[in-house]
Design an enzyme around this catalytic site. Sequence first.
Site, PDB file in Angstrom:
ATOM      1  N   TYR A 141       0.858  -1.187   0.000  1.00  0.00           N
ATOM      2  CA  TYR A 141       0.000   0.000   0.000  1.00  0.00           C
ATOM      3  C   TYR A 141       0.892   1.233   0.000  1.00  0.00           C
ATOM      4  O   TYR A 141       1.836   1.318   0.777  1.00  0.00           O
ATOM      5  CB  TYR A 141      -0.909   0.003   1.229  1.00  0.00           C
ATOM      6  CG  TYR A 141      -1.796   1.220   1.357  1.00  0.00           C
ATOM      7  CD1 TYR A 141      -1.531   2.202   2.304  1.00  0.00           C
ATOM      8  CD2 TYR A 141      -2.914   1.384   0.543  1.00  0.00           C
ATOM      9  CE1 TYR A 141      -2.354   3.327   2.434  1.00  0.00           C
ATOM     10  CE2 TYR A 141      -3.752   2.504   0.672  1.00  0.00           C
ATOM     11  CZ  TYR A 141      -3.460   3.470   1.615  1.00  0.00           C
ATOM     12  OH  TYR A 141      -4.265   4.569   1.731  1.00  0.00           O
ATOM     13  N   ASP A 236       9.303   2.975  -0.878  1.00  0.00           N
ATOM     14  CA  ASP A 236       8.300   3.657  -0.064  1.00  0.00           C
ATOM     15  C   ASP A 236       8.573   3.306   1.402  1.00  0.00           C
ATOM     16  O   ASP A 236       8.205   2.235   1.873  1.00  0.00           O
ATOM     17  CB  ASP A 236       6.888   3.236  -0.481  1.00  0.00           C
ATOM     18  CG  ASP A 236       5.835   3.916   0.369  1.00  0.00           C
ATOM     19  OD1 ASP A 236       4.629   3.729   0.097  1.00  0.00           O
ATOM     20  OD2 ASP A 236       6.220   4.631   1.324  1.00  0.00           O
ATOM     21  N   LYS A 264       5.133   9.350   8.738  1.00  0.00           N
ATOM     22  CA  LYS A 264       4.914   8.814  10.090  1.00  0.00           C
ATOM     23  C   LYS A 264       5.965   9.301  11.098  1.00  0.00           C
ATOM     24  O   LYS A 264       5.885  10.415  11.610  1.00  0.00           O
ATOM     25  CB  LYS A 264       4.824   7.289  10.010  1.00  0.00           C
ATOM     26  CG  LYS A 264       3.614   6.821   9.171  1.00  0.00           C
ATOM     27  CD  LYS A 264       3.494   5.337   9.109  1.00  0.00           C
ATOM     28  CE  LYS A 264       2.549   4.888   8.030  1.00  0.00           C
ATOM     29  NZ  LYS A 264       1.130   4.912   8.427  1.00  0.00           N
TER      30      LYS A 264
HETATM   31  P1  KE4 Z   1      -0.746   8.553   4.423  1.00  0.00           P
HETATM   32  O1  KE4 Z   1      -1.260   9.251   3.166  1.00  0.00           O
HETATM   33  O2  KE4 Z   1      -1.815   7.727   5.097  1.00  0.00           O
HETATM   34  O3  KE4 Z   1      -0.013   9.494   5.368  1.00  0.00           O
HETATM   35  O4  KE4 Z   1       0.403   7.530   3.949  1.00  0.00           O
HETATM   36  C1  KE4 Z   1       0.102   6.589   2.949  1.00  0.00           C
HETATM   37  C2  KE4 Z   1       1.088   5.434   3.048  1.00  0.00           C
HETATM   38  C3  KE4 Z   1       2.102   5.352   2.110  1.00  0.00           C
HETATM   39  N1  KE4 Z   1       3.010   4.344   2.154  1.00  0.00           N
HETATM   40  C4  KE4 Z   1       2.950   3.399   3.124  1.00  0.00           C
HETATM   41  C5  KE4 Z   1       3.970   2.302   3.134  1.00  0.00           C
HETATM   42  C6  KE4 Z   1       1.931   3.442   4.110  1.00  0.00           C
HETATM   43  O5  KE4 Z   1       1.876   2.479   5.058  1.00  0.00           O
HETATM   44  C7  KE4 Z   1       0.983   4.475   4.075  1.00  0.00           C
HETATM   45  C8  KE4 Z   1      -0.147   4.587   5.082  1.00  0.00           C
HETATM   46  N2  KE4 Z   1      -0.241   3.510   6.026  1.00  0.00           N
HETATM   47  C9  KE4 Z   1      -1.581   3.234   6.515  1.00  0.00           C
HETATM   48  C10 KE4 Z   1      -1.482   2.069   7.503  1.00  0.00           C
HETATM   49  N3  KE4 Z   1      -1.021   0.872   6.913  1.00  0.00           N
HETATM   50  C11 KE4 Z   1      -2.237   4.422   7.110  1.00  0.00           C
HETATM   51  C12 KE4 Z   1      -3.441   4.117   7.970  1.00  0.00           C
HETATM   52  C13 KE4 Z   1      -4.733   4.533   7.310  1.00  0.00           C
HETATM   53  O6  KE4 Z   1      -4.840   4.458   6.067  1.00  0.00           O
HETATM   54  O7  KE4 Z   1      -5.640   4.958   8.069  1.00  0.00           O
END
Ligand code: KE4
Length: 418
Positions: A141, A236, A264
């Site tokens: 993801y 990523d 994060k």
């Molecule tokens: P955000 O747009 O949510 O800040 O980041 C996207 C993203 C990009 N790349 C990786 C490897 C990520 O894990 C994420 C976001 N992680 C999720 C949890 N697995 C966020 C939680 C959610 O979507 O509420």
Amino acid sequence: MKHDDLFARACAVIPGGVNSPVRAFGSVGGTPVYVASGKGAAITTCDGRTLTDFCCSWGAMILGHAHGEVIEAVRCQAGLGTTFGINTAIEVELAERLCALVPCMERVRLVNSGTEAVMTALRLARGVTGRNRIVKFDGCYHGHSDSMLVAAGSGVLTGGITSTPGVPPEVAHDTFVVPYNDLDAVTALMQEIGDSVAAIIVEPVVGNMGLVQPKPGFLQGLRGLADTHGAALIFDEVITGFRFGLSTYAQMTGIRPDLITLGKVIGGGLPLAAVGGTAAFMDNLAPVGKVYQAGTLSGNPLAVAAGLKTLEILERDNPYPRMAALGQRLADAVNANAALPHCAHFGGAFTIFFAPAPVTNLTDAKRSDTQAYARHFHRALDAGIYLPPAQFEAAFISAAHTEADIDALADAVCAEEV
Ligand code: KE4
């Protein structure tokens, strides 16, 4: 305040009652939890319970909640102004720090979310190579930009959403998906379409199908394929960046991706992410280059203050060995009994898989008994432990967690009828 009442009110004004789908407890059932406050490894819910938190805002809260020094840094900056849309010295300081700590980063652009960082990295790769196609891995993801909502992990996988309405077919058609850890498959694909591929993007250690580590040689193989076919390699590291050490997973392996995304941890609990890489790629970003990217709150001093202080504390206190030791302690306890679920772990990240065999890719992950995970989630919740509300997510140990926290989780897992 009762969670049922809050959730009912939320559903009247927010789609699904949540501002991010995975919080809705769709795959574990029950009423979503509402948090009133957090301190260290603990959160206090709106209905007055104290829980040990292993979600840690999906990895962001590596120091634990409401760390005194981070809060003081934010409080101090807030008094000076939270955002100006004008350059500030503090954002230069964070950019310099990130470039100093991340070897492959000659330039970095601060943004507000991991999605933005990935979206920018993909646009850069396409803009620089003049190609449109992207190769990603099943179950990884990378945020919710259109190109990445194809066979994605995390909430997309949890929700069983195979393809997202609203993503134009022509966009989806430019995203090619191969199994994670399958170098033969990606090699064959690149032999077929490699000269039209702008980028290969990967979570170097996957968090979004549950925690899955790369097989030996897999990431090095991607580096070689990207070089052979003239594509960009994008790591990523929104989850893995500064999660396992005071740099990136790329730095741990010695592999140099062309572009890397962070998030994060580097925001210290405020909205901040970053895309960085070689000057050859990054200097194509406007205003110096022609690949446009912008953001009202990009590099805002409030989030930067939290991020800078977090990195400073991580460097001073070096909690990484202790977090890794706690992860090992959990895995030793859970994996001692072959009949129980398997605890996959690396550093301070882990996933308790209810899968029949070790998970190396999405096919393995999908063999997990998600109902068993749901029962496990609620048993842990009843025992005062909050885990990610989905099997296809990573859980996190912070610098604030203790051996007693780990032993309580291990007891909760080992006490279960599987
Ligand atoms: P955000 O747009 O949510 O800040 O980041 C996207 C993203 C990009 N790349 C990786 C490897 C990520 O894990 C994420 C976001 N992680 C999720 C949890 N697995 C966020 C939680 C959610 O979507 O509420």
